[in-house]
Design a protein around this motif. Structure first.
Motif, PDB file in Angstrom:
ATOM      1  N   PRO A  23      34.105  44.980  40.120  1.00 53.22           N
ATOM      2  CA  PRO A  23      33.315  43.823  39.514  1.00 53.22           C
ATOM      3  C   PRO A  23      32.137  44.415  38.607  1.00 53.22           C
ATOM      4  N   ASP A  43      36.950  33.848  57.223  1.00 49.80           N
ATOM      5  CA  ASP A  43      38.045  34.887  56.822  1.00 49.80           C
ATOM      6  C   ASP A  43      39.389  34.155  57.075  1.00 49.80           C
ATOM      7  N   LEU A  58      39.424  25.462  47.586  1.00 54.45           N
ATOM      8  CA  LEU A  58      39.917  26.878  47.464  1.00 54.45           C
ATOM      9  C   LEU A  58      40.882  27.256  46.463  1.00 54.45           C
ATOM     10  N   PRO A  63      44.761  30.876  47.033  1.00 55.03           N
ATOM     11  CA  PRO A  63      43.213  31.112  46.975  1.00 55.03           C
ATOM     12  C   PRO A  63      42.645  31.602  45.285  1.00 55.03           C
ATOM     13  N   LYS A  64      41.584  30.905  45.017  1.00 57.62           N
ATOM     14  CA  LYS A  64      40.931  31.257  43.829  1.00 57.62           C
ATOM     15  C   LYS A  64      40.370  32.609  43.835  1.00 57.62           C
ATOM     16  N   GLU A  65      39.668  32.817  44.868  1.00 60.73           N
ATOM     17  CA  GLU A  65      39.089  34.338  45.194  1.00 60.73           C
ATOM     18  C   GLU A  65      40.178  35.077  45.946  1.00 60.73           C
ATOM     19  N   ARG A  66      40.438  36.228  45.338  1.00 57.82           N
ATOM     20  CA  ARG A  66      41.609  36.941  45.865  1.00 57.82           C
ATOM     21  C   ARG A  66      41.067  37.755  46.900  1.00 57.82           C
ATOM     22  N   ARG A  68      39.259  39.106  50.325  1.00 59.49           N
ATOM     23  CA  ARG A  68      38.683  38.390  51.270  1.00 59.49           C
ATOM     24  C   ARG A  68      37.203  39.132  51.888  1.00 59.49           C
ATOM     25  N   THR A  70      33.419  38.367  53.456  1.00 62.19           N
ATOM     26  CA  THR A  70      32.040  37.965  53.264  1.00 62.19           C
ATOM     27  C   THR A  70      30.634  38.768  53.566  1.00 62.19           C
ATOM     28  N   ASP A  97      31.326  36.643  48.276  1.00 56.60           N
ATOM     29  CA  ASP A  97      32.820  36.681  48.611  1.00 56.60           C
ATOM     30  C   ASP A  97      33.447  38.237  47.971  1.00 56.60           C
ATOM     31  N   GLY A  98      34.356  38.711  48.530  1.00 57.03           N
ATOM     32  CA  GLY A  98      34.701  39.671  47.997  1.00 57.03           C
ATOM     33  C   GLY A  98      34.394  41.010  48.907  1.00 57.03           C
ATOM     34  N   VAL A 104      31.016  45.238  45.721  1.00 54.84           N
ATOM     35  CA  VAL A 104      30.923  43.685  45.739  1.00 54.84           C
ATOM     36  C   VAL A 104      29.698  43.379  45.041  1.00 54.84           C
TER      37      VAL A 104
END
Length: 325
Positions: A23, A43, A58, A63-66, A68, A70, A97-98, A104
């Protein structure tokens, strides 16, 4: 970087350990090299796309956020140009997220300095569960010294924090759990333990000033029966449940909101816990003072995060499950 990636909803089998792009830090963000990340019921729900109505946000079919995960704890690698509180090399913990990944990105507003007396694995167990317990008892329950507080689901991720925090606030604490977890709950400081396989807390004396329901397995009428005439019921949506559903724990929450206006002197409140740096600081103070200590049930390496979630889902793990990176 390595990460746990999900491209469709389903069982833990939909999770894969693979390579993704590292990221890029934003102006108000920090990039953290993750050392440990905790598994939460959240999760599991995101993995399953449960409840179904949540997919409107979501992602309808995937899922938009690939990635998992938190909760995380790790070391700051890079900071955005508008970040002034943190710098590279700082040991931190927080929510974003991620988190099931080697790196992260997180807003500086949800990241705090890691408690000095905790390992990374212990620190990763704190943010979401600790924040939920803190907000439920301090902000909604308004727990005061001498009050009677009951925690339904006392051996779970949030429950183990709730028992300790309620004790730190000076309450007389009763924990509800299964037979096998009774000793754990007592060791956390509970004054009384109710084994739900043998007793029904809604039919017993005494009545409680605050009931913190983390399970959602009793009706609102039953929970209210356990309250004093001016007591407070705090609902936190329930834990991991089996199978998909349309509304899931949201159904109980909606009902609680609707009935709260007819509760008389009793207060029926629904908890929506949001990550805040100030709450992380409050939790750090409790931890470093020795009032709160995270309980870790099991740890798994990052590549086995799917098994960690499966354990949480199937075995109903007590306390926290942590993934090490």
């Amino acid at each position: 970087m390595k990460a746990i990636v999900q491209d469709r909803y389903g069982s833990p089998d939909v999770l894969r350990f693979g390579e993704v792009d590292k990221p890029v830090v934003g102006d108000h963000e920090v990039l953290v090299r993750v050392r440990a990340a905790a598994v939460n019921a959240r999760d599991w729900h995101l993995m399953r796309g449960d409840p179904y109505v949540a997919r409107l946000v979501l992602g309808l079919t995937r899922p938009k956020e690939r990635i998992r995960g938190t909760d995380f704890a790790g070391v700051v690698e890079t900071v955005g140009r508008d970040v002034t509180r943190l710098r590279p090399g700082d040991e931190v913990f927080g929510e974003a997220d991620g988190a099931f990944a080697e790196y992260v990105c997180a807003s500086q507003d949800v990241v705090g300095a890691k408690p000095s007396n905790l390992t990374f694995e212990q620190a990763a167990a704190v943010p979401l569960a600790g924040n939920t317990a803190l907000m439920g008892l301090r902000d909604l329950g308004r727990v005061r010294p001498g009050q009677r507080v009951l925690v339904n689901g006392a051996s779970g991720g949030v429950g183990t924090f709730a028992v300790q925090i309620a004790k730190a606030f000076g309450a007389e604490v009763t924990g509800v759990c299964s037979t096998k977890n009774a000793d754990l709950v007592r060791s956390l400081g509970a004054d009384h333990v109710i084994d739900y396989t043998r007793e029904d807390f809604t039919r017993n004396e005494p009545r409680y000033d605050v009931v913190f329901d983390l399970v959602g397995n009793r009706s609102l009428a039953e929970c209210r029966r356990a309250l004093t005439p001016s007591g407070t019921l705090v609902l936190s949506g329930g834990g991991v449940s089996e199978g998909g559903s349309l509304f899931g724990p949201m159904g109980l929450i909606i009902k609680g909101q609707a009935l709260s206006r007819f509760a008389g002197r009793q207060r029926l409140l629904v908890l929506t816990a949001e990550p805040k740096r100030e709450n992380l600081a409050a939790l750090t103070e409790l931890v470093e003072r020795g009032d709160v200590s995270p309980v870790v049930d099991r740890t798994y390496p990052l590549g086995e995060a799917a098994e960690a979630i499966r354990y949480l889902e199937v075995e109903h793990a007590r306390a926290k499950v942590v993934v090490t990176v």
